[in-house]
Design a protein around this motif. Sequence first.
Motif, mmCIF file in Angstrom:
data_model
loop_
_atom_site.group_PDB
_atom_site.id
_atom_site.type_symbol
_atom_site.label_atom_id
_atom_site.label_comp_id
_atom_site.label_asym_id
_atom_site.label_seq_id
_atom_site.Cartn_x
_atom_site.Cartn_y
_atom_site.Cartn_z
ATOM 1 N N ILE A 9 7.664 -3.663 11.616
ATOM 2 C CA ILE A 9 6.335 -3.676 10.906
ATOM 3 C C ILE A 9 5.822 -2.431 11.262
ATOM 4 C CG2 ILE A 9 3.855 -4.527 11.453
ATOM 5 C CD1 ILE A 9 5.514 -7.111 12.564
ATOM 6 N N THR A 10 5.373 -1.546 10.139
ATOM 7 C CA THR A 10 4.588 -0.356 10.352
ATOM 8 C C THR A 10 3.159 -0.578 10.787
ATOM 9 O OG1 THR A 10 5.961 0.784 8.611
ATOM 10 C CG2 THR A 10 3.943 1.923 9.009
ATOM 11 N N TRP A 11 2.681 -0.224 11.967
ATOM 12 C CA TRP A 11 1.459 -0.761 12.440
ATOM 13 C C TRP A 11 0.289 0.464 12.189
ATOM 14 C CZ3 TRP A 11 0.005 -5.387 13.834
ATOM 15 C CH2 TRP A 11 0.827 -6.361 14.010
ATOM 16 N N MET A 12 -0.811 0.247 11.797
ATOM 17 C CA MET A 12 -1.971 1.067 11.838
ATOM 18 C C MET A 12 -2.446 0.683 13.254
ATOM 19 S SD MET A 12 -3.762 0.621 7.898
ATOM 20 C CE MET A 12 -4.552 2.305 8.136
ATOM 21 N N ILE A 29 8.734 4.518 15.773
ATOM 22 C CA ILE A 29 8.368 2.950 15.323
ATOM 23 C C ILE A 29 7.349 3.084 14.045
ATOM 24 C CG2 ILE A 29 8.967 1.846 17.223
ATOM 25 C CD1 ILE A 29 6.037 1.719 18.291
ATOM 26 N N ARG A 30 7.160 4.193 13.491
ATOM 27 C CA ARG A 30 6.165 4.570 12.414
ATOM 28 C C ARG A 30 4.716 3.902 12.360
ATOM 29 N NH1 ARG A 30 10.411 2.605 7.891
ATOM 30 N NH2 ARG A 30 10.075 0.617 8.748
ATOM 31 N N ILE A 31 4.146 4.396 13.470
ATOM 32 C CA ILE A 31 2.775 4.177 13.757
ATOM 33 C C ILE A 31 1.776 4.982 12.932
ATOM 34 C CG2 ILE A 31 0.744 4.059 15.342
ATOM 35 C CD1 ILE A 31 2.753 1.730 15.953
ATOM 36 N N ILE A 32 0.824 4.311 12.147
ATOM 37 C CA ILE A 32 0.004 5.189 11.443
ATOM 38 C C ILE A 32 -1.529 5.388 12.269
ATOM 39 C CG2 ILE A 32 -1.581 5.460 9.321
ATOM 40 C CD1 ILE A 32 0.719 3.652 7.900
ATOM 41 N N PRO A 33 -1.864 6.542 12.836
ATOM 42 C CA PRO A 33 -2.784 6.539 13.709
ATOM 43 C C PRO A 33 -4.175 6.654 12.707
ATOM 44 C CG PRO A 33 -1.830 8.605 13.356
ATOM 45 C CD PRO A 33 -1.076 7.835 12.736
ATOM 46 N N VAL A 34 -5.064 5.836 13.261
ATOM 47 C CA VAL A 34 -6.494 5.865 12.494
ATOM 48 C C VAL A 34 -7.486 6.244 13.203
ATOM 49 C CG1 VAL A 34 -7.926 4.237 11.331
ATOM 50 C CG2 VAL A 34 -5.638 3.850 11.304
ATOM 51 N N GLU A 35 -8.218 7.124 12.894
ATOM 52 C CA GLU A 35 -9.554 7.392 13.350
ATOM 53 C C GLU A 35 -10.620 6.540 12.805
ATOM 54 O OE1 GLU A 35 -11.657 9.344 15.633
ATOM 55 O OE2 GLU A 35 -10.031 10.295 15.093
ATOM 56 N N ARG A 36 -10.983 5.738 13.849
ATOM 57 C CA ARG A 36 -11.937 4.740 13.681
ATOM 58 C C ARG A 36 -13.522 5.036 13.600
ATOM 59 N NH1 ARG A 36 -10.601 -0.294 17.617
ATOM 60 N NH2 ARG A 36 -11.120 1.363 19.421
ATOM 61 N N ILE A 41 -9.223 8.734 5.421
ATOM 62 C CA ILE A 41 -8.710 8.588 4.122
ATOM 63 C C ILE A 41 -7.113 9.060 4.207
ATOM 64 C CG2 ILE A 41 -8.434 9.763 1.787
ATOM 65 C CD1 ILE A 41 -10.991 7.921 2.434
ATOM 66 N N VAL A 42 -6.586 9.948 5.384
ATOM 67 C CA VAL A 42 -5.403 10.199 5.508
ATOM 68 C C VAL A 42 -4.705 9.095 5.990
ATOM 69 C CG1 VAL A 42 -3.910 11.776 6.888
ATOM 70 C CG2 VAL A 42 -5.815 12.612 5.956
ATOM 71 N N ALA A 43 -5.058 8.098 6.956
ATOM 72 C CA ALA A 43 -4.404 7.180 7.500
ATOM 73 C C ALA A 43 -4.311 6.001 6.188
ATOM 74 C CB ALA A 43 -5.209 6.430 8.473
ATOM 75 N N THR A 44 -5.514 5.893 5.275
ATOM 76 C CA THR A 44 -5.470 5.027 4.340
ATOM 77 C C THR A 44 -4.369 5.230 3.438
ATOM 78 O OG1 THR A 44 -7.686 4.234 4.556
ATOM 79 C CG2 THR A 44 -6.654 3.770 2.467
ATOM 80 N N ARG A 45 -4.420 6.604 2.921
ATOM 81 C CA ARG A 45 -3.189 7.108 2.145
ATOM 82 C C ARG A 45 -1.772 6.775 2.493
ATOM 83 N NH1 ARG A 45 -6.124 12.463 0.170
ATOM 84 N NH2 ARG A 45 -7.542 11.479 -1.255
ATOM 85 N N ALA A 46 -1.743 6.875 3.892
ATOM 86 C CA ALA A 46 -0.154 6.678 4.393
ATOM 87 C C ALA A 46 0.037 5.348 4.546
ATOM 88 C CB ALA A 46 0.060 7.144 5.965
ATOM 89 N N ALA A 47 -1.021 4.399 4.852
ATOM 90 C CA ALA A 47 -0.701 2.949 4.677
ATOM 91 C C ALA A 47 -0.448 2.669 3.187
ATOM 92 C CB ALA A 47 -2.017 2.321 5.115
ATOM 93 N N GLY A 77 -10.769 -3.349 4.832
ATOM 94 C CA GLY A 77 -9.897 -2.442 4.497
ATOM 95 C C GLY A 77 -8.384 -3.319 4.064
ATOM 96 N N VAL A 78 -8.128 -4.224 4.774
ATOM 97 C CA VAL A 78 -6.966 -5.139 4.425
ATOM 98 C C VAL A 78 -7.046 -5.590 3.026
ATOM 99 C CG1 VAL A 78 -5.573 -7.254 4.900
ATOM 100 C CG2 VAL A 78 -6.423 -5.928 6.831
ATOM 101 N N ALA A 79 -8.186 -6.133 2.812
ATOM 102 C CA ALA A 79 -8.372 -6.718 1.327
ATOM 103 C C ALA A 79 -8.097 -5.621 0.273
ATOM 104 C CB ALA A 79 -9.359 -7.473 1.163
ATOM 105 N N MET A 80 -8.726 -4.350 0.538
ATOM 106 C CA MET A 80 -8.853 -3.437 -0.473
ATOM 107 C C MET A 80 -7.396 -2.799 -0.639
ATOM 108 S SD MET A 80 -8.619 0.298 -0.587
ATOM 109 C CE MET A 80 -8.896 0.792 1.068
ATOM 110 N N MET A 81 -6.458 -2.631 0.401
ATOM 111 C CA MET A 81 -5.194 -2.139 0.300
ATOM 112 C C MET A 81 -4.365 -3.178 -0.505
ATOM 113 S SD MET A 81 -4.369 0.292 3.548
ATOM 114 C CE MET A 81 -5.178 -0.951 4.997
ATOM 115 N N ALA A 82 -4.431 -4.409 -0.273
ATOM 116 C CA ALA A 82 -3.529 -5.232 -0.636
ATOM 117 C C ALA A 82 -3.860 -5.621 -2.092
ATOM 118 C CB ALA A 82 -3.925 -6.882 0.025
#
Length: 152
Positions: A9-12, A29-36, A41-47, A77-82
Amino acid sequence: MQWACPRLITWMMAREYYVPGTRWLFDVIRIIPVERSKRDIVATRAAMRALEDGQVLGIFPEGRLAEGNIIGPFQTGVAMMALKSNVDVYPASVEGTMRDRGMLEPFLFGQRARVAFGERVQLGESGFSKEAIERATGWIREAVCRVHEKVA
């Protein structure tokens, strides 16, 4: 949850959990860091790239670790990316962890967690309007709540 899933699992994960000395591990382990504190946008693009590459993407849809046994409101965000990636969502719930503790305590003290996965949520081509994303977010939340009831 990773132990219960046969694929990596690649986690945000919130950037503030990156503590000194852990970046190497999070990179492995391929973590995508998110600035909450803002729309990252960088994290969203990586995801989105991870999804396009066929990776399993793990997201806490509440945008934070839940406190106690209550499921909070979901971010969209989950729905938008899916929807934009045309992928299904697999709801899951984890109970029995040290949610109310600091970041390191769960690694230092034993815990017995229960993990459950629900039926996949197929969003199909619902569109990308704000209403469609909010509707899909509701469906995802309902699915997570059904799984949560089984393990709580």
